[in-house]
Structure formats: structure tokens, C-alpha cells
Design a protein around this motif. Sequence first.
Motif, PDB file in Angstrom:
ATOM      1  N   LYS A 148      22.966  35.615  28.957  1.00 24.15           N
ATOM      2  CA  LYS A 148      20.887  35.199  29.051  1.00 24.15           C
ATOM      3  C   LYS A 148      20.090  35.503  29.700  1.00 24.15           C
ATOM      4  O   LYS A 148      19.071  35.344  29.706  1.00 24.15           O
ATOM      5  N   ARG A 149      21.269  35.639  30.788  1.00 23.57           N
ATOM      6  CA  ARG A 149      20.316  35.525  32.154  1.00 23.57           C
ATOM      7  C   ARG A 149      19.504  37.418  32.693  1.00 23.57           C
ATOM      8  O   ARG A 149      18.468  38.143  33.332  1.00 23.57           O
ATOM      9  N   ASP A 178      16.234  36.431  32.004  1.00 25.04           N
ATOM     10  CA  ASP A 178      15.362  35.790  31.680  1.00 25.04           C
ATOM     11  C   ASP A 178      14.023  36.391  32.660  1.00 25.04           C
ATOM     12  O   ASP A 178      14.032  37.753  32.275  1.00 25.04           O
ATOM     13  N   LYS A 179      12.742  35.718  33.016  1.00 30.14           N
ATOM     14  CA  LYS A 179      11.544  36.106  32.798  1.00 30.14           C
ATOM     15  C   LYS A 179      11.681  36.778  34.500  1.00 30.14           C
ATOM     16  O   LYS A 179      10.549  38.118  34.528  1.00 30.14           O
ATOM     17  N   ASN A 180      12.685  36.176  35.000  1.00 25.82           N
ATOM     18  CA  ASN A 180      12.246  36.865  36.788  1.00 25.82           C
ATOM     19  C   ASN A 180      12.937  38.568  37.314  1.00 25.82           C
ATOM     20  O   ASN A 180      14.379  38.494  36.432  1.00 25.82           O
ATOM     21  N   LYS A 181      12.433  39.437  36.951  1.00 21.51           N
ATOM     22  CA  LYS A 181      13.336  40.182  37.310  1.00 21.51           C
ATOM     23  C   LYS A 181      14.405  40.924  38.558  1.00 21.51           C
ATOM     24  O   LYS A 181      15.290  41.186  37.954  1.00 21.51           O
ATOM     25  N   GLY A 182      14.296  39.486  39.112  1.00 20.51           N
ATOM     26  CA  GLY A 182      15.318  40.080  40.492  1.00 20.51           C
ATOM     27  C   GLY A 182      16.572  39.240  39.168  1.00 20.51           C
ATOM     28  O   GLY A 182      17.216  39.656  40.023  1.00 20.51           O
ATOM     29  N   VAL A 183      16.193  38.105  38.434  1.00 23.95           N
ATOM     30  CA  VAL A 183      17.597  37.341  38.182  1.00 23.95           C
ATOM     31  C   VAL A 183      18.101  38.720  37.246  1.00 23.95           C
ATOM     32  O   VAL A 183      19.351  39.080  37.058  1.00 23.95           O
ATOM     33  N   ARG A 184      17.016  39.208  35.684  1.00 25.25           N
ATOM     34  CA  ARG A 184      17.600  40.602  35.431  1.00 25.25           C
ATOM     35  C   ARG A 184      19.125  41.555  36.448  1.00 25.25           C
ATOM     36  O   ARG A 184      19.775  41.489  35.236  1.00 25.25           O
ATOM     37  N   LYS A 185      17.614  42.026  37.226  1.00 26.29           N
ATOM     38  CA  LYS A 185      18.836  43.265  37.733  1.00 26.29           C
ATOM     39  C   LYS A 185      19.968  42.810  38.265  1.00 26.29           C
ATOM     40  O   LYS A 185      21.168  42.844  37.601  1.00 26.29           O
ATOM     41  N   ALA A 186      20.343  40.998  38.783  1.00 27.93           N
ATOM     42  CA  ALA A 186      21.570  40.557  39.245  1.00 27.93           C
ATOM     43  C   ALA A 186      22.263  40.266  38.336  1.00 27.93           C
ATOM     44  O   ALA A 186      23.544  40.695  38.536  1.00 27.93           O
ATOM     45  N   ALA A 187      21.671  39.877  37.331  1.00 30.83           N
ATOM     46  CA  ALA A 187      22.590  39.809  35.944  1.00 30.83           C
ATOM     47  C   ALA A 187      23.290  41.353  35.551  1.00 30.83           C
ATOM     48  O   ALA A 187      24.207  41.006  35.252  1.00 30.83           O
TER      49      ALA A 187
END
Length: 227
Positions: A2-3, A6-15
Motif C-alpha cells: 500500500k505504501r 502513498d501520497k508522499n513521494k519519499g514514502v513511495r521511493k522507500a517502499a
Amino acid sequence: RKRLQDKNKGVRKAALEAFAHAAPQGNRGAFFVVVGLLEDPAPEVRASALSAMVRLASHREELRVLDMISERARDRHPEVRNAALRAFKQLSPAGNQRAVVVIAACLADRDKEVRNTAVDMFPQMAACLDGEHGLSALQPVLGSDRAEVRLLVLKVLSCVATPDNDGAISMVSALLEDPDPSVKREALQLLMSLVPDKSRFAVISTMGRLKHGRTDARNAAISALSK
């Protein structure tokens, strides 16, 4: 997973990085999830997706991956274009003519970092090609109207061309009368290393002046060659 949305690009990149690290190579489900992120709106996510895609791809996916890397080498953002060039090396299609052509085209990229990466990558990727195929990839870029690009092509040629290679000699000779003094100087120095025979060098460099813009220079070259 699900991450990854995520709306946050930093979260998407880390995920994405965590997801790709945990998934085994050749897992088609994971591979297609990562491929979908090549369309992410954030350039840093698209760049990370390139590396992850190459790591997860099975051998039977290599041609498809090569196509997707080539497409991303034309991405609107330089971070992604740079990542695409590095993905070519990660995939290791050394000697692949299409990869070499794409890398050569990036020598004329509008971003300096992408151009520099292309300079570093081209000799490595062209090493397994026969000389003429590697040189043919550089020919279109040599006609750039930007002196800085022509200088980069000469720099790459100095790494890949061998002495007495007629194709390389022809390409470099065409720049002996370049309108930019720096290009002309570098072309002359490279030509000297490509043509160790001094008498042949004299003939080739004189023939280059047949394309000079001034009539007296062309006439002088004709006179010299007739002796």
C-alpha cells in the motif's frame, strides 16, 4: 505494498526500494509492480524503479527491459535519464547496438550530468562491438551544432578508436576545419594519435583543408596534394 501508492513521494521511493530488495529475481508479479512505477509522477521514484526493474527481471525479460530503459533515456527529467544510462550497465548488454546508440544520443543531452554519464558509459558498452558499429553510433552526434557536444564525441573517440582505423580517421578529419577553435585543436591532436605514419598524417590533414571556407586555403591544399 500500500505504501507504494502513498501520497508522499519519499514514502513511495522507500517502499519501492524495500519491496524490490525483498522480492526474488524473476518474480513476475513483483516485476510488473515495479514496471508500473516507471510512470510515477515523481522523477526520483521513476529513477529507483529503473534499477529495481533490472534487478527483478528474468533473463527472458531482457529485451523488454532494454526497450523500457531506452524509453526512459528520453524521460523529461534528467535524474531519470541518468538512471536509465546506469541501468544499461546494470543490465549488462555490453555490445548491444541499440543500447550503444541510445547512450551515444545522450552525449547531446541538455543536462551536463547526463552527458558526462554517457561519456563514461559509451566506451564500456561499445567494447564488445566491432569498431565500425561503435563509430556509426557516434556519427549522428558528431553533426551537433553545439561545440561542447562535438568535443565530447572527440573525447569518446579517443577512448574507443584504434590507430589507423579509417572510419575514425574520417570522422576526426571532418572536424579539422571546425568553426570552433577548441574542437579543431582536439581533432588535430586525436588525429595525430590515430595516424602514427607522419607522411600519411600530412596527406590526411591537408585533405581536410579542402573543405575550408576560404578559397585560398582550398587552393593551397590542392597545390600541396599535387606535389
